[in-house]
Structures are given as C-alpha cells and as structure tokens.
Design a protein around this motif. Structure first.
Motif, PDB file in Angstrom:
ATOM      1  N   TYR A 122      -2.606   8.208   1.334  1.00  0.00           N
ATOM      2  CA  TYR A 122      -3.014   8.064   0.212  1.00  0.00           C
ATOM      3  C   TYR A 122      -3.836   9.992   0.181  1.00  0.00           C
ATOM      4  O   TYR A 122      -3.390  10.455  -1.160  1.00  0.00           O
ATOM      5  CB  TYR A 122      -4.438   7.276  -0.261  1.00  0.00           C
ATOM      6  N   SER A 181      -1.348   2.823  -5.345  1.00  0.00           N
ATOM      7  CA  SER A 181      -0.981   2.356  -4.467  1.00  0.00           C
ATOM      8  C   SER A 181       0.055   2.628  -3.592  1.00  0.00           C
ATOM      9  O   SER A 181       1.176   3.360  -4.140  1.00  0.00           O
ATOM     10  CB  SER A 181      -1.296   0.705  -4.956  1.00  0.00           C
ATOM     11  N   ARG A 237      -5.770   5.367 -10.039  1.00  0.00           N
ATOM     12  CA  ARG A 237      -5.948   4.270  -9.132  1.00  0.00           C
ATOM     13  C   ARG A 237      -4.657   4.170  -8.356  1.00  0.00           C
ATOM     14  O   ARG A 237      -3.266   4.434  -8.815  1.00  0.00           O
ATOM     15  CB  ARG A 237      -5.283   2.399  -9.590  1.00  0.00           C
ATOM     16  N   THR A 259      -3.558  -0.874  -0.916  1.00  0.00           N
ATOM     17  CA  THR A 259      -4.072   0.132  -2.544  1.00  0.00           C
ATOM     18  C   THR A 259      -5.483   0.248  -2.290  1.00  0.00           C
ATOM     19  O   THR A 259      -6.387   0.584  -0.942  1.00  0.00           O
ATOM     20  CB  THR A 259      -4.223  -1.066  -3.635  1.00  0.00           C
ATOM     21  N   ASP A 260      -5.832   1.228  -2.805  1.00  0.00           N
ATOM     22  CA  ASP A 260      -7.215   2.157  -2.419  1.00  0.00           C
ATOM     23  C   ASP A 260      -8.384   1.703  -2.715  1.00  0.00           C
ATOM     24  O   ASP A 260      -9.260   2.105  -2.430  1.00  0.00           O
ATOM     25  CB  ASP A 260      -7.063   3.347  -3.312  1.00  0.00           C
ATOM     26  N   HIS A 270      -9.455  -6.545  -4.066  1.00  0.00           N
ATOM     27  CA  HIS A 270      -9.844  -6.059  -2.988  1.00  0.00           C
ATOM     28  C   HIS A 270     -10.477  -6.441  -1.783  1.00  0.00           C
ATOM     29  O   HIS A 270     -11.732  -6.579  -1.928  1.00  0.00           O
ATOM     30  CB  HIS A 270     -10.216  -4.305  -3.278  1.00  0.00           C
TER      31      HIS A 270
END
Length: 308
Positions: free
Chosen positions: A51, A260, A258, A199-200, A223
């Motif tokens: 990320y 991912s 966002r 995903t974050d 999430h």
C-alpha cells in the motif's frame, strides 16, 4: 432502506479441520460466490509495503504515470474512465486508476512494465514479493475449492497460469451526475477462475446475488481486519455448471481515497473447461459445451468491457 450486510463465511486457511473448511467454501460459493479467508499467509508487513508503494505511484503526476500506460499485453498503467463503461453511469467508465503486473511464467510471454527505479526504488521488489505470496495463497484456496467439488486437491493447480496483479486507486471524489451515486467500479462480474482481494479498509464494495432482480438488492462486503476477500469468476461458474456463482459486484465512492490489490488467477490457456462430474446430473445436465480457456477468454473479450 440501505444495503444490508453480506453474511459471508470466514475460512481459516490454517485450520486442521479440512472437512469443515471445505463445507464452508462450498456453501459460500453456492450462496454468494464470495467469502473471506484468514490466516492466509500474507503478513501485515508485506501488505503495508504494497500500500505504501501503491500510494507513491498513484500520487505522481498523470504525465509520469502515462509513461507506463497499458498496451496490448495488459501490463502497465490504466487511467480513470478507461474500463467498465455502463449505460446507467451515463456512458462513463470506472473512476478508478490501476496498474497491472503479470506472471513471468505466462505462456503469453507478455513483458511487465515497471516504474522508474530512480523514482520508486522499492516498487518492483515489493510487488513481486506480494505476487508470490498471493499465488501461494490462491493455491491453498483452489485446493479447498477442488475438494468441495469431490475432486483431487490438485485439480485446479494451473501449470504456468495466466495471472494478473491489479493495484487499484479510487480517488474518492464523486462527480455531480444525474445518474445517481458515482461508482469507482461499475457493476460487473470477474471473468476468470479466482480473485483474491486485499483492501485498505475503506468501505465501498458491494455484491448483488440476483443480477436479474428489479430493483437489484446490493449487500455491503465489510472489511475484516486481517482477512482477504475471495470470489470466483465466470470461468469457474461455467466449469461448475452454475453450481458456484460468479456474482455481480461494484465499488461505490465514499468520499475518501481507497486503495486495494486484486489478484486474478486463470488456468493455463490450453486447459479444457468441461463440466465437472459432481456438478451434473439428470436434473442439471451440462449447460455449456467444452471450451479451451483461451477460446473462452477470446469470446469474453470480444463482447465484454471488463478484461479481468
């Protein structure tokens, strides 16, 4: 009434109870086409690095990013509103931008495009490390899927598979539109065999189990810290004679950025996709003729907007 939450099963890939895990996989793929996996083998440090490097790339000026634009090999940078065009969005494409990295063992012999090592010295090493981890995790999941269909655990283990690592950034900035809520990714199904998604933590992912229903019912995929989201694509739906479902999904913009990371797995191009024995009977005969993976992909790409 807003979207409800999808009650997806959570599969522990480290569990010694293979029978229970296999049963949960089967139920999840029949009911939702989606599930979560935990203890998946991709450590937190690796995810944080991915990320961090992703953010560095996407923060660059568009002029710099376009130096690595994707061409016919499906490797490299894809700018916003390039893919995913949909009538309900007024002919607008997905508002995401992304970067594709493929397998060095691909039979297509496509060559990856890498950002400048001077600008991003750790980018290539970080992405290759994640790629290897994601492939190992995907093999574990594919083994459970095979067992859930009364197949040998190695049935879906591809020889030199076609795989794509897709690094994704959603700006979070919605545009004013008469078409309603803006979507980072318009409704679509994945095309291949298996998708592994990290995903974050930013929300936005939704699934629709009945794509023909009107109005459509969308369910939020929340999430879960430490978990990855797994779903199957059109090819595996066909392989299982529609017993397992390739589910419509989308990503809504929620007012914040966002990030991912999606990992798409295909069988080898010459793999023959023939109805699995446990997925056929007198009441449910084979719906599709046998087809090679590469021929199936050619048909999809000739008619579809989504490439993966």
């Amino acid at each position: 009434m807003g979207p409800v939450s999808a009650n997806l099963p959570v599969i522990d890939l480290a569990s010694p109870d293979i029978a229970a895990a296999t049963k949960s996989v089967r139920q999840g793929l029949m009911d939702y086409g989606f599930l979560y996996v935990i203890n998946h083998g991709i450590d937190e440090a690796t995810l944080k690095s991915v990320y961090a490097e992703s953010k560095k790339f996407f923060e660059q000026p568009m002029e710099e990013k376009m130096k690595y634009e994707k061409h016919s090999t499906h490797r490299g940078y894809i700018p916003p509103e390039t893919e995913g065009f949909e009538a309900d969005s007024g002919g607008k494409g997905d508002l995401l931008e992304c970067f594709h990295i493929g397998s060095s063992e691909s039979k297509a012999r496509a060559v990856n495009v890498w950002p400048s090592a001077e600008r991003l010295p750790s980018w290539k090493e970080t992405m290759e490390s994640y790629y290897d981890c994601a492939m190992a995790t995907s093999k574990k999941i594919l083994s459970l899927i095979a067992l859930s269909l009364d197949l040998d655990a190695e049935f879906f283990q591809p020889d030199r598979p076609e795989t794509i690592l897709r690094i994704i950034h959603y700006s979070g900035h919605a545009r004013g539109s008469k078409y309603g809520s803006d979507k980072g990714a318009n409704p679509h199904t994945d095309v291949g065999m298996l998708t592994l998604l990290s995903t974050d933590g930013t929300p936005g992912l939704q699934i629709c189990r009945d794509k023909d229903a009107r109005p459509q019912l969308w369910e939020d995929v929340h999430h879960i810290e430490g978990a990855l989201v797994v779903n199957i694509g059109d090819l595996l739906e066909r392989w299982t004679n529609n017993v397992y479902r390739s589910t419509l999904h989308r990503v809504l913009l929620v007012g914040k950025e966002r990030y991912s990371v999606a990992f798409f797995v295909w069988p080898s191009p010459d793999t023959m996709i023939t109805c699995i024995e446990s997925c056929r009977n007198e009441a449910n005969p084979p719906r599709y003729a046998p087809i090679r993976t590469d021929e199936f992909l050619e048909q999809i790409l000739a008619s579809a907007i989504y490439k993966y």
